[in-house]
Design a protein around this motif. Structure first.
Motif: not given
Ligand code: BTN
Length: 288
Positions: A73-77, A236-244, A267-271
């Motif tokens: 899966g994504r994010l090494n799942r 809530e954005v999780v699993g990216g390179p930064g903190k949630s 405004l934050e950009r989440v890739a």
């Protein structure tokens, strides 16, 4: 009894083959699916197709498996892939242009799969950024695109699609019972996996043809229509390179990144990562 309830009785499981012959029954593939490599069990259809691609298999080759022992899966799942109930498929593209933004190789299968599942089941399947498919707030399918580039140009694109079709609660890992579902669990009936695969191949081929002519608007517009949570949803954005990160979704930019408006107005950009809807500060199931 509701279909999502704990007591399922959909009767005896009938044979539901996804062999090349079954997929080609009443369906003649144009390019996608003209070559189908079928396996009873593989570690991952993306891995199997990667090996087949390096042997020179052509664009449109599809790997189908009845079971995966190490679905990715994504994010090494992991992608839990029990025998006989889900769809585990991978499609090979050999792009002849570097003009297509790479994120469209995940948006295209998300749109194609959502449209195919809606067409076959009539159920309200939605897309949840970046490319989860959800049904009534629970995850039903995921997309994993592997891209091999050379000289700045995508040479091999492997689109992996996993769908919970006829899974029963016992076929889902216990940690996912609150957040995942299957078509059968949601609708209270089983579906032919071969029919769904046919519809996905048709939708993918149609969308890819548009993409190759430079018509990206159709895919983006459809993605936006099928993904209401990308605009105006508290997440809530999780699993990216930064903190949630907490904020409200404000659409996607030209690279497919999600824009999040934070409490301070910035405004934050989440890739990269995934979003979970929150309400009143409480977290809800992904995709809900
Ligand atoms: C996700 O995490 O949402 C993506 C899941 C992708 C699973 C599919 S199943 C077919 C293909 N083979 C894999 O190993 N993964 C993808």
């Amino acid at each position: 009894m509701t279909p999502e309830g704990p007591h399922f009785n959909l009767g005896a499981r009938l044979p539901d083959p996804i062999t090349p012959e079954a997929v080609r029954t009443d369906y003649t593939p144009k390019i996608f699916g003209r070559r189908i490599l079928y396996y009873e069990s593989v570690d991952s259809t993306n891995n199997t197709l990667r090996q087949a691609a390096s042997r020179g298999e052509p664009e449109g080759t599809v790997v189908l498996a009845n079971e995966q022992t190490a679905g990715r899966g994504r994010l090494n799942r992991r992608w839990i892939s029990p025998a006989g109930v889900g769809i585990y498929m991978s499609l090979l593209l050999r792009p002849d242009t570097s003009g297509t933004p790479l994120f469209l190789y995940t948006f295209l299968p998300a749109v194609a799969t959502a449209r195919a599942l809606r067409r076959v089941s009539g159920l309200p399947v939605f897309i949840h950024w970046p490319n989860d498919l959800t049904l009534r707030g629970r995850k039903i399918a995921g997309i994993l695109t592997d891209i091999r580039s050379g000289r700045g140009h995508p040479r091999e694109v492997i689109i992996g699609i996993g769908i919970n079709v006829n899974n029963m609660p016992a076929d889902l890992p216990s940690e996912l019972t609150e957040t995942a579902t299957s078509l059968a669990m949601s609708a209270g009936r089983r579906y032919s996996r071969a029919n769904i695969i046919q519809a996905i191949l048709e939708e993918l081929e149609r969308g890819y043809a548009l993409m190759r002519t430079g018509n990206l608007v159709d895919i983006l517009d459809t993605w936006r229509k099928l993904s209401p949570s990308h605009q105006g949803t508290p997440v809530e954005v999780v699993g990216g390179p930064g903190k949630s990160l907490h904020g409200t979704t404000r659409g996607i930019d030209d690279d497919g990144a999600l824009l999040i408006q934070c409490a301070d107005g910035g405004l934050e950009r989440v890739a990269f990562g995934e979003i979970r809807r929150v309400r009143g500060g409480k977290r809800r199931a992904p995709g809900s």
